[in-house]
Design an enzyme around this catalytic site. Sequence first.
Site, PDB file in Angstrom:
ATOM      1  CG  ASN A 125      -0.226  -0.178   2.511  1.00  0.00           C
ATOM      2  OD1 ASN A 125       0.449  -1.185   2.708  1.00  0.00           O
ATOM      3  ND2 ASN A 125      -0.341   0.772   3.414  1.00  0.00           N
ATOM      4  CB  CYS A 156      -3.650   2.558   8.918  1.00  0.00           C
ATOM      5  SG  CYS A 156      -4.890   2.345   7.654  1.00  0.00           S
ATOM      6  CB  SER A 215     -10.690  -3.127   1.320  1.00  0.00           C
ATOM      7  OG  SER A 215     -11.281  -1.911   1.731  1.00  0.00           O
TER       8      SER A 215
HETATM    9  C1  LIG Z   1      -6.598  -0.086   3.260  1.00  0.00           C
HETATM   10  C2  LIG Z   1      -5.898  -1.322   3.591  1.00  0.00           C
HETATM   11  C3  LIG Z   1      -6.340  -2.137   4.636  1.00  0.00           C
HETATM   12  C4  LIG Z   1      -7.517  -1.771   5.489  1.00  0.00           C
HETATM   13  O1  LIG Z   1      -8.714  -1.935   4.768  1.00  0.00           O
HETATM   14  P1  LIG Z   1     -10.087  -1.434   5.380  1.00  0.00           P
HETATM   15  O2  LIG Z   1     -11.109  -1.972   4.426  1.00  0.00           O
HETATM   16  O3  LIG Z   1     -10.018   0.055   5.399  1.00  0.00           O
HETATM   17  O4  LIG Z   1     -10.220  -2.025   6.733  1.00  0.00           O
HETATM   18  C5  LIG Z   1      -5.646  -3.292   4.889  1.00  0.00           C
HETATM   19  N1  LIG Z   1      -4.581  -3.643   4.156  1.00  0.00           N
HETATM   20  C6  LIG Z   1      -4.129  -2.891   3.150  1.00  0.00           C
HETATM   21  C7  LIG Z   1      -2.961  -3.352   2.357  1.00  0.00           C
HETATM   22  C8  LIG Z   1      -4.771  -1.708   2.834  1.00  0.00           C
HETATM   23  O5  LIG Z   1      -4.305  -0.962   1.843  1.00  0.00           O
END
Ligand SMILES: *Cc1c(COP(=O)(O)O)cnc(C)c1O
Length: 382
Positions: free
Chosen positions: A157, A329, A205
Amino acid sequence: MAPGVIYLDHHATTPCDGAVVEAMAPWWSEQFANPASRSHRPGLLAAAAVEQARNQIAAALGVQAEAVVFTSGATEANNLAIKGIAEAELRSGGQRRRLVCLATEHRAVLDPLRYLGGLGFELVTLQPQADGLVDLERLDAVLDEGTLLLSVMAANNEIGVLQPLAAIAQLCRQRGIRFHCDGAQAVGHIPLQPASQGLDLLSISGHKLYGPKGIGALVVDPAITLLPQLHGGSQERGLRAGTLPVPLIVGFAKAVELAMADQMERAERLGALRDALWGQCEQIGAVERNGAASPRLPHNLNITVKGVEGTALHRELRRHLAVSSGSACSSGEPSHVLQALGRSRQEAAASIRFGLGRGTSAADIHRASEILSRCVAELRAA
Ligand SMILES: *Cc1c(COP(=O)(O)O)cnc(C)c1O
């Protein structure tokens, strides 16, 4: 969006597509019934909409419908996968206690693993190569017959690098290790077929692929035993209690359908824009790219700007650009991903993650690179 600000933070989240909002519309107030209400027609209609969405998502991923377990997002899917597998092992009297991951995983993977570490599991966190990719030889060396689970994300990410999932899965299969993959940044952006790539558990997600926030799924073969992490109802094969959010589920399926439909074209267009942006960054001088150039998400670029202070850089940039120095995050702390690649805290803070998206135009990228050049020049001159 603040007027005049160019949004290049699509790894944090994507806008919900207009067609997705439209598909969700009837399910809020008109067709509001609980899909678990089997005694009346509105409930059965809501249940049918959920099952249709499940079928659509399953078909897009090449899995059976029963493999799709709806959750509130990838964070919850990761928790269900990781803690669910660990608790099932304890419950069954199994002896595997080792859990393995890469240091560059998302916090939604690292934190559940650390939590289990505190409960007596042994956590092995493997450093990636300097380019962000897994070192398969080192991975091979830490996976043993006592290893229960390996978690490696499909696409990072922050730096966008794509891990060699099939090769990793091969190492797991030989030893009976479960392979979990956080696919939040990959599904809807690059081709990913969990079954043929050997993934036992895949987290996805909605809001990372132009769907609504608050919905996601764990894709898991029904033959794999997991213990639920939410108790209180028999929804989702008893794996996830709670009333299903029908509008979000319908929107999620629509978003997956649309993302699969324009994935190739979008990757090609955004890949060219990303390459142009990197070309402009190189012109600035003393700018380094983080993570392997390839294989990588086509819409991702992550750079470290030398000779400037991170806080000042981002203070200037945010007047014009919506970008970040790392994951949304872990706000505040310099990126653990960039530090795992060998960047200092100062370098990590003076880094920029660009995430291009469906709405990004060539003009946006042109302006963004002008803004970046100007900000860096001013800060270096000061
Ligand atoms: C955004 C993200 C998450 C969290 O996803 P949510 O649906 O917002 O809980 C987890 N892992 C990665 C790699 C992400 O990019």
